[in-house]
Design a protein around this motif. Sequence first.
Motif, PDB file in Angstrom:
ATOM      1  N   ASN A 109      36.367  32.893  14.661  1.00 56.00           N
ATOM      2  CA  ASN A 109      36.509  33.768  13.488  1.00 56.00           C
ATOM      3  C   ASN A 109      35.684  34.835  13.449  1.00 56.00           C
ATOM      4  O   ASN A 109      34.479  34.958  13.798  1.00 56.00           O
ATOM      5  CB  ASN A 109      35.897  32.776  11.987  1.00 56.00           C
ATOM      6  N   VAL A 110      36.357  35.962  13.367  1.00 63.68           N
ATOM      7  CA  VAL A 110      35.646  37.485  13.583  1.00 63.68           C
ATOM      8  C   VAL A 110      36.106  38.209  12.105  1.00 63.68           C
ATOM      9  O   VAL A 110      37.117  38.274  11.655  1.00 63.68           O
ATOM     10  CB  VAL A 110      36.311  38.203  14.686  1.00 63.68           C
ATOM     11  N   SER A 111      34.750  38.768  11.340  1.00 69.12           N
ATOM     12  CA  SER A 111      34.983  39.706  10.319  1.00 69.12           C
ATOM     13  C   SER A 111      34.880  40.985  10.745  1.00 69.12           C
ATOM     14  O   SER A 111      33.655  41.260  11.341  1.00 69.12           O
ATOM     15  CB  SER A 111      33.953  39.156   9.358  1.00 69.12           C
ATOM     16  N   LEU A 112      35.750  42.052  10.386  1.00 68.90           N
ATOM     17  CA  LEU A 112      35.647  43.388  10.951  1.00 68.90           C
ATOM     18  C   LEU A 112      35.034  44.202   9.840  1.00 68.90           C
ATOM     19  O   LEU A 112      35.408  44.024   8.638  1.00 68.90           O
ATOM     20  CB  LEU A 112      36.983  43.975  11.132  1.00 68.90           C
ATOM     21  N   LYS A 113      34.036  45.105  10.155  1.00 72.41           N
ATOM     22  CA  LYS A 113      33.484  45.955   9.455  1.00 72.41           C
ATOM     23  C   LYS A 113      33.725  47.317   9.374  1.00 72.41           C
ATOM     24  O   LYS A 113      34.331  47.720  10.422  1.00 72.41           O
ATOM     25  CB  LYS A 113      31.885  45.857   9.360  1.00 72.41           C
ATOM     26  N   SER A 114      34.108  47.981   8.169  1.00 67.20           N
ATOM     27  CA  SER A 114      34.474  49.431   8.407  1.00 67.20           C
ATOM     28  C   SER A 114      33.453  50.324   9.092  1.00 67.20           C
ATOM     29  O   SER A 114      32.235  50.095   9.078  1.00 67.20           O
ATOM     30  CB  SER A 114      34.463  50.071   6.804  1.00 67.20           C
ATOM     31  N   GLY A 115      33.958  51.275   9.860  1.00 67.78           N
ATOM     32  CA  GLY A 115      33.263  52.062  10.649  1.00 67.78           C
ATOM     33  C   GLY A 115      34.081  52.647  12.074  1.00 67.78           C
ATOM     34  O   GLY A 115      35.378  52.431  12.064  1.00 67.78           O
ATOM     35  N   SER A 116      33.422  53.081  12.751  1.00 70.41           N
ATOM     36  CA  SER A 116      34.181  53.859  13.916  1.00 70.41           C
ATOM     37  C   SER A 116      34.289  52.671  15.022  1.00 70.41           C
ATOM     38  O   SER A 116      33.493  51.801  15.126  1.00 70.41           O
ATOM     39  CB  SER A 116      33.288  54.879  14.599  1.00 70.41           C
ATOM     40  N   SER A 157      42.957  41.431   4.551  1.00 68.32           N
ATOM     41  CA  SER A 157      44.037  41.210   5.478  1.00 68.32           C
ATOM     42  C   SER A 157      43.414  40.422   6.444  1.00 68.32           C
ATOM     43  O   SER A 157      42.516  40.561   7.052  1.00 68.32           O
ATOM     44  CB  SER A 157      44.261  42.832   6.210  1.00 68.32           C
ATOM     45  N   VAL A 158      44.297  39.471   6.713  1.00 65.70           N
ATOM     46  CA  VAL A 158      44.072  38.216   7.727  1.00 65.70           C
ATOM     47  C   VAL A 158      44.882  38.171   8.717  1.00 65.70           C
ATOM     48  O   VAL A 158      46.151  38.054   8.464  1.00 65.70           O
ATOM     49  CB  VAL A 158      44.025  36.958   6.919  1.00 65.70           C
ATOM     50  N   GLY A 159      44.447  37.930   9.945  1.00 63.17           N
ATOM     51  CA  GLY A 159      45.361  37.861  11.200  1.00 63.17           C
ATOM     52  C   GLY A 159      44.999  36.556  11.690  1.00 63.17           C
ATOM     53  O   GLY A 159      43.783  36.289  11.987  1.00 63.17           O
ATOM     54  N   ALA A 160      45.775  35.780  12.303  1.00 63.33           N
ATOM     55  CA  ALA A 160      45.601  34.426  12.810  1.00 63.33           C
ATOM     56  C   ALA A 160      46.403  34.446  14.180  1.00 63.33           C
ATOM     57  O   ALA A 160      47.665  34.902  14.442  1.00 63.33           O
ATOM     58  CB  ALA A 160      45.996  33.478  12.028  1.00 63.33           C
ATOM     59  N   TYR A 161      45.859  34.395  15.379  1.00 66.36           N
ATOM     60  CA  TYR A 161      46.388  34.100  16.591  1.00 66.36           C
ATOM     61  C   TYR A 161      46.155  32.760  17.269  1.00 66.36           C
ATOM     62  O   TYR A 161      45.072  32.346  17.143  1.00 66.36           O
ATOM     63  CB  TYR A 161      45.879  35.385  17.645  1.00 66.36           C
ATOM     64  N   VAL A 213      37.675  42.128  19.450  1.00 65.72           N
ATOM     65  CA  VAL A 213      38.656  42.494  18.390  1.00 65.72           C
ATOM     66  C   VAL A 213      38.581  44.064  18.245  1.00 65.72           C
ATOM     67  O   VAL A 213      37.241  44.363  17.927  1.00 65.72           O
ATOM     68  CB  VAL A 213      38.533  41.448  17.201  1.00 65.72           C
ATOM     69  N   GLU A 214      39.427  44.735  18.198  1.00 61.82           N
ATOM     70  CA  GLU A 214      39.504  45.959  17.793  1.00 61.82           C
ATOM     71  C   GLU A 214      40.632  46.267  16.733  1.00 61.82           C
ATOM     72  O   GLU A 214      41.787  45.721  16.841  1.00 61.82           O
ATOM     73  CB  GLU A 214      39.576  47.090  18.797  1.00 61.82           C
ATOM     74  N   ALA A 215      40.398  47.243  15.934  1.00 60.78           N
ATOM     75  CA  ALA A 215      41.433  47.779  14.802  1.00 60.78           C
ATOM     76  C   ALA A 215      41.013  49.076  14.441  1.00 60.78           C
ATOM     77  O   ALA A 215      39.646  49.353  14.146  1.00 60.78           O
ATOM     78  CB  ALA A 215      41.555  46.754  13.463  1.00 60.78           C
ATOM     79  N   GLN A 216      41.829  49.943  14.128  1.00 57.50           N
ATOM     80  CA  GLN A 216      41.537  51.583  13.622  1.00 57.50           C
ATOM     81  C   GLN A 216      40.798  51.359  12.440  1.00 57.50           C
ATOM     82  O   GLN A 216      41.447  50.716  11.466  1.00 57.50           O
ATOM     83  CB  GLN A 216      42.923  52.134  13.603  1.00 57.50           C
ATOM     84  N   GLY A 217      39.697  51.938  12.249  1.00 59.45           N
ATOM     85  CA  GLY A 217      38.815  52.110  10.983  1.00 59.45           C
ATOM     86  C   GLY A 217      38.129  51.216  10.918  1.00 59.45           C
ATOM     87  O   GLY A 217      37.168  51.126   9.803  1.00 59.45           O
ATOM     88  N   PHE A 218      37.710  50.445  12.132  1.00 63.24           N
ATOM     89  CA  PHE A 218      36.917  49.362  12.045  1.00 63.24           C
ATOM     90  C   PHE A 218      36.011  49.251  13.152  1.00 63.24           C
ATOM     91  O   PHE A 218      36.276  49.667  14.194  1.00 63.24           O
ATOM     92  CB  PHE A 218      37.379  47.740  11.630  1.00 63.24           C
ATOM     93  N   GLN A 219      34.763  48.457  13.079  1.00 61.65           N
ATOM     94  CA  GLN A 219      33.719  48.738  14.319  1.00 61.65           C
ATOM     95  C   GLN A 219      34.444  47.545  14.954  1.00 61.65           C
ATOM     96  O   GLN A 219      34.924  46.623  14.733  1.00 61.65           O
ATOM     97  CB  GLN A 219      32.305  48.272  13.706  1.00 61.65           C
ATOM     98  N   THR A 220      34.289  47.459  16.393  1.00 62.43           N
ATOM     99  CA  THR A 220      34.717  46.714  17.247  1.00 62.43           C
ATOM    100  C   THR A 220      33.789  45.519  17.374  1.00 62.43           C
ATOM    101  O   THR A 220      32.498  45.602  17.303  1.00 62.43           O
ATOM    102  CB  THR A 220      34.606  47.288  18.893  1.00 62.43           C
ATOM    103  N   ALA A 221      34.293  44.229  17.230  1.00 68.40           N
ATOM    104  CA  ALA A 221      33.736  43.085  17.106  1.00 68.40           C
ATOM    105  C   ALA A 221      33.653  42.445  18.742  1.00 68.40           C
ATOM    106  O   ALA A 221      34.815  42.060  19.078  1.00 68.40           O
ATOM    107  CB  ALA A 221      34.205  42.087  16.201  1.00 68.40           C
ATOM    108  N   VAL A 222      32.755  41.748  19.163  1.00 66.72           N
ATOM    109  CA  VAL A 222      32.693  41.277  20.301  1.00 66.72           C
ATOM    110  C   VAL A 222      32.022  39.847  20.346  1.00 66.72           C
ATOM    111  O   VAL A 222      30.887  39.804  19.769  1.00 66.72           O
ATOM    112  CB  VAL A 222      31.873  41.952  21.602  1.00 66.72           C
TER     113      VAL A 222
END
Length: 400
Positions: free
Chosen positions: A48-55, A6-10, A24-33
């Motif tokens: 470009n940010v890749s979110l990893k599964s986690g809390s 799933s890709v999002g562009a802003y 960048v925050e999303a439910q079910g993924f680790q917060t990326a800063v």
Amino acid sequence: ALPIYSVGAYTFTNVATGSYTVTVEAQGFQTAVQQGMHVDPSIGAQVNVSLKSGSTSTTVTVQANANRLQTESASVGQLVTAQQVQSIQLNGRNPLYLSQLEPGVTRNAPMSSFNFSLDNTLYVNGSRSQENILTFDGAPMVRTRSNNNSVGVADVDSTSQVQILTTGYQPEYGRTSGGQVRIIPKSGTSSFHGGAYEYLRNSFFNANTWERNNSSDPTIAGHPEAFRYNQFGWNLNGPIYIPGHFNTSKQKLFFLVGQEYVRYRLSPTQTGKVPTLAMRNGDFSELLGPNIFYSKPVQIVNPSTGQPYPNNVIPQSELSANGLALLRAFPAPNVTNNPAYNWQESLPNPQDQRKDTLVLDYVPAEAHRLRFSILSYHLDYITPFAGNFDRTPEKWHWPN
């Protein structure tokens, strides 16, 4: 089974230049800063940010690379930061020459050469200097006449950034087929800051030149040519507020004001070959032997008969009044026993500058910003050896 991506562009437009932290925050993924993302004027930045599964309580922090490759557009350029503007030594403190830090930008002199005056002799990727455009806070600061020179010299202590765009910049930054040098002044802050300074050079510390030491004029041989250079000024910035009534948070209205002065005193030495005292009376016998005018002896002849004058002396009866007046229009020789020239003169060449900088920033809301900026430049100078020693002061006042 193949993974599902799933890709999002802003896109964020009209972002002020500076360093930012992107979260960048999303439910079910680790917060990326992403920290230290720097946004330069005129050139976009891509994150470009890749979110990893986690809390979401787990945070992955990445520090941005200061030398990040810009791939968002075809623009080729470089930003000279406020720290570099203040720390890089400029002989004459002209921030325009910081553009020489960009590959492809050359000048007839190195960045360390002494120059504080109007100048636009920059060559970007082989283009002519007249094809460049210089801007101050986005407004053009080149004259359409006088060889496209700058209308003023910015104050280093009031300069925040210098950006150099050499090629491939967006259409909105056009108006030229060469390069662009964009000077951006500082903004005021929520607390008051100020400073005063002076930079000094003086011929008292210099040794005399060999050429001057060899002069028969004791006023020239006795000391080095006069050289006085004083560059001094002040600046002040901070918030504009009325306690309890207006801008009480000190986050809405800011100012920056500064002045810089230059006092340059130089007595340049000019040398040349002028008619000797004997020549002023029709005696050119000096030309029959070794002389400073010709590489070999010269015999003068009567223009009417073609016959040589004995001993290169023109009889008094044949002397032309116009010719004598022309010879006497030259200054008298004042140097003897010199194989290269017989005249030398030193005249004062004073130059005065004053630079005024004013910047007002108003932030009515978080997404809006208004700016008013002025660069005013004053120049007084005398050219000592121009047009029959006409030493008329030239005065310029170019507000931008």
